[in-house]
Every structure is written in structure tokens, then in C-alpha cells.
Scaffold this motif. Sequence first.
Motif, PDB file in Angstrom:
ATOM      1  N   VAL A  19      -8.927  11.183   8.388  1.00 57.60           N
ATOM      2  CA  VAL A  19      -7.832  11.092   7.417  1.00 57.60           C
ATOM      3  C   VAL A  19      -6.751  10.156   7.948  1.00 57.60           C
ATOM      4  O   VAL A  19      -6.209   9.318   7.218  1.00 57.60           O
ATOM      5  N   GLY A  20      -6.444  10.248   9.248  1.00 50.05           N
ATOM      6  CA  GLY A  20      -5.437   9.370   9.849  1.00 50.05           C
ATOM      7  C   GLY A  20      -5.832   7.905   9.772  1.00 50.05           C
ATOM      8  O   GLY A  20      -5.000   7.034   9.505  1.00 50.05           O
ATOM      9  N   VAL A  21      -7.109   7.602  10.000  1.00 50.09           N
ATOM     10  CA  VAL A  21      -7.576   6.214   9.934  1.00 50.09           C
ATOM     11  C   VAL A  21      -7.472   5.680   8.513  1.00 50.09           C
ATOM     12  O   VAL A  21      -7.023   4.551   8.281  1.00 50.09           O
ATOM     13  N   VAL A  22      -7.869   6.473   7.531  1.00 43.08           N
ATOM     14  CA  VAL A  22      -7.800   6.030   6.125  1.00 43.08           C
ATOM     15  C   VAL A  22      -6.351   5.788   5.711  1.00 43.08           C
ATOM     16  O   VAL A  22      -6.014   4.756   5.122  1.00 43.08           O
ATOM     17  N   ILE A  23      -5.464   6.728   6.036  1.00 41.13           N
ATOM     18  CA  ILE A  23      -4.058   6.555   5.670  1.00 41.13           C
ATOM     19  C   ILE A  23      -3.446   5.389   6.437  1.00 41.13           C
ATOM     20  O   ILE A  23      -2.650   4.623   5.893  1.00 41.13           O
ATOM     21  N   GLY A  24      -3.836   5.238   7.708  1.00 41.58           N
ATOM     22  CA  GLY A  24      -3.333   4.120   8.506  1.00 41.58           C
ATOM     23  C   GLY A  24      -3.727   2.773   7.929  1.00 41.58           C
ATOM     24  O   GLY A  24      -2.915   1.843   7.897  1.00 41.58           O
ATOM     25  N   SER A  25      -4.949   2.658   7.463  1.00 43.23           N
ATOM     26  CA  SER A  25      -5.380   1.372   6.883  1.00 43.23           C
ATOM     27  C   SER A  25      -4.654   1.110   5.564  1.00 43.23           C
ATOM     28  O   SER A  25      -4.276  -0.029   5.273  1.00 43.23           O
ATOM     29  N   ALA A  26      -4.421   2.144   4.779  1.00 43.52           N
ATOM     30  CA  ALA A  26      -3.665   1.959   3.531  1.00 43.52           C
ATOM     31  C   ALA A  26      -2.218   1.584   3.848  1.00 43.52           C
ATOM     32  O   ALA A  26      -1.632   0.722   3.180  1.00 43.52           O
ATOM     33  N   THR A  28      -1.207   0.017   6.523  1.00 41.60           N
ATOM     34  CA  THR A  28      -1.220  -1.360   7.018  1.00 41.60           C
ATOM     35  C   THR A  28      -1.221  -2.344   5.862  1.00 41.60           C
ATOM     36  O   THR A  28      -0.553  -3.382   5.932  1.00 41.60           O
ATOM     37  N   ALA A  29      -1.928  -2.031   4.805  1.00 39.90           N
ATOM     38  CA  ALA A  29      -1.938  -2.918   3.633  1.00 39.90           C
ATOM     39  C   ALA A  29      -0.540  -3.013   3.017  1.00 39.90           C
ATOM     40  O   ALA A  29      -0.100  -4.093   2.615  1.00 39.90           O
ATOM     41  N   ILE A  30       0.163  -1.889   2.969  1.00 42.35           N
ATOM     42  CA  ILE A  30       1.526  -1.898   2.414  1.00 42.35           C
ATOM     43  C   ILE A  30       2.445  -2.744   3.288  1.00 42.35           C
ATOM     44  O   ILE A  30       3.220  -3.578   2.787  1.00 42.35           O
ATOM     45  N   VAL A  31       2.368  -2.552   4.610  1.00 45.51           N
ATOM     46  CA  VAL A  31       3.244  -3.316   5.505  1.00 45.51           C
ATOM     47  C   VAL A  31       2.895  -4.798   5.473  1.00 45.51           C
ATOM     48  O   VAL A  31       3.790  -5.648   5.477  1.00 45.51           O
ATOM     49  N   THR A  32       1.622  -5.125   5.416  1.00 44.77           N
ATOM     50  CA  THR A  32       1.217  -6.536   5.337  1.00 44.77           C
ATOM     51  C   THR A  32       1.769  -7.177   4.068  1.00 44.77           C
ATOM     52  O   THR A  32       2.281  -8.303   4.096  1.00 44.77           O
ATOM     53  N   ALA A  33       1.691  -6.469   2.953  1.00 46.22           N
ATOM     54  CA  ALA A  33       2.241  -7.000   1.705  1.00 46.22           C
ATOM     55  C   ALA A  33       3.754  -7.166   1.815  1.00 46.22           C
ATOM     56  O   ALA A  33       4.313  -8.170   1.331  1.00 46.22           O
ATOM     57  N   LEU A  34       4.434  -6.233   2.457  1.00 45.41           N
ATOM     58  CA  LEU A  34       5.880  -6.327   2.639  1.00 45.41           C
ATOM     59  C   LEU A  34       6.254  -7.525   3.500  1.00 45.41           C
ATOM     60  O   LEU A  34       7.176  -8.286   3.163  1.00 45.41           O
TER      61      LEU A  34
END
Length: 161
Positions: A19-26, A28-34
Motif C-alpha cells: 500500500v505504501g509503494v502504491v501511494i508513494g508512486s501516486a 510522486t506523480a503529483i509532486v512531479t506535476a507540481l
Amino acid sequence: MLKGFKDFVLRGNVIDLAVGVVIGSAFTAIVTALVNGIFNPVITLLFNADDLNSAGITLREKAGDVPAVVLSWGSVLAAVIQFLLIAIVVYFALITPMNYLKKVSFTKKKEEEAPPADEPPSEIDLLVQIRDLLSSQNSAQRGADDHPPYDSGAPEAKPVS
């Protein structure tokens, strides 16, 4: 063999990690977009570059077949900003609340524990009690006379002539 694998997969730590890996990857996508959508354009404007990845210092111009040597600090800066954003969010969204909850839980457990019935008396307190007991026993044995003659309990010595 399959039973061991099933036990491994269904263990709580493995599921929490997944669960931590899945949430972490999601996340990361938010931070990359930011970073790509907000911070990179602002930094690009500040340094007058077409793209933050192309921002850098040209150390040697292109000469014929020899490519230009460019110190590209823009992509490094973008990666540092992305790392700092992730670290800030993880600290303030996860670490700080968890530390607070641990502190509250610890104080609650400490309050629930019954305090010891009575603290054992200190050495000085015991000595004072012994002195008082001996004093009361001696005064009871002596009666009204405050200073009875001292009796060591040894047989009396006969005077030598």
C-alpha cells in the motif's frame, strides 16, 4: 511451498508495504506535476531559459563535429526541488502526526499505570524510626529516672588490694 508463500503474502507488513509503494508512486506523480507545472516555469522565467532542463552554463561552444559542453544545472535543480517537496510533505504529513500520536499514547499509558502503593522509606527515615523505638524502649525501662546508672551487663570487677 504454496502455504509458505500464502503466509508471506498475507502477513500484515507485506500488505502495508505494498500500500505504501502504491501511494508513494501516486504521490510522486503529483509532486512531479507540481514541479513541472509550477516551479519549473517560474525558475525558467527567472533565469531566462526556454526550458529548465536546458538551463545551464555553456563551457565550450560547439565547434564543427565537437558538441558543446554545457553544465546543465536546471535538471539538477528541478530534481532537488522535487526531493525537497516530497521530504517536506512526508515529514509534516506523516512523521509529525505519528510522533504526536506516540507521545499522546505514551502519556496515556503512563497515566493508566497505577502508581506504586507506597514508596519504601529511605535509609534516613528507617534510622530515625529505629532511634525513636530505642528511645521509647529505654525510657520505659528506666522509669522516671532520666539518667539511670550505666550498666554494661558485665560482671562487676572486684577491687584489687
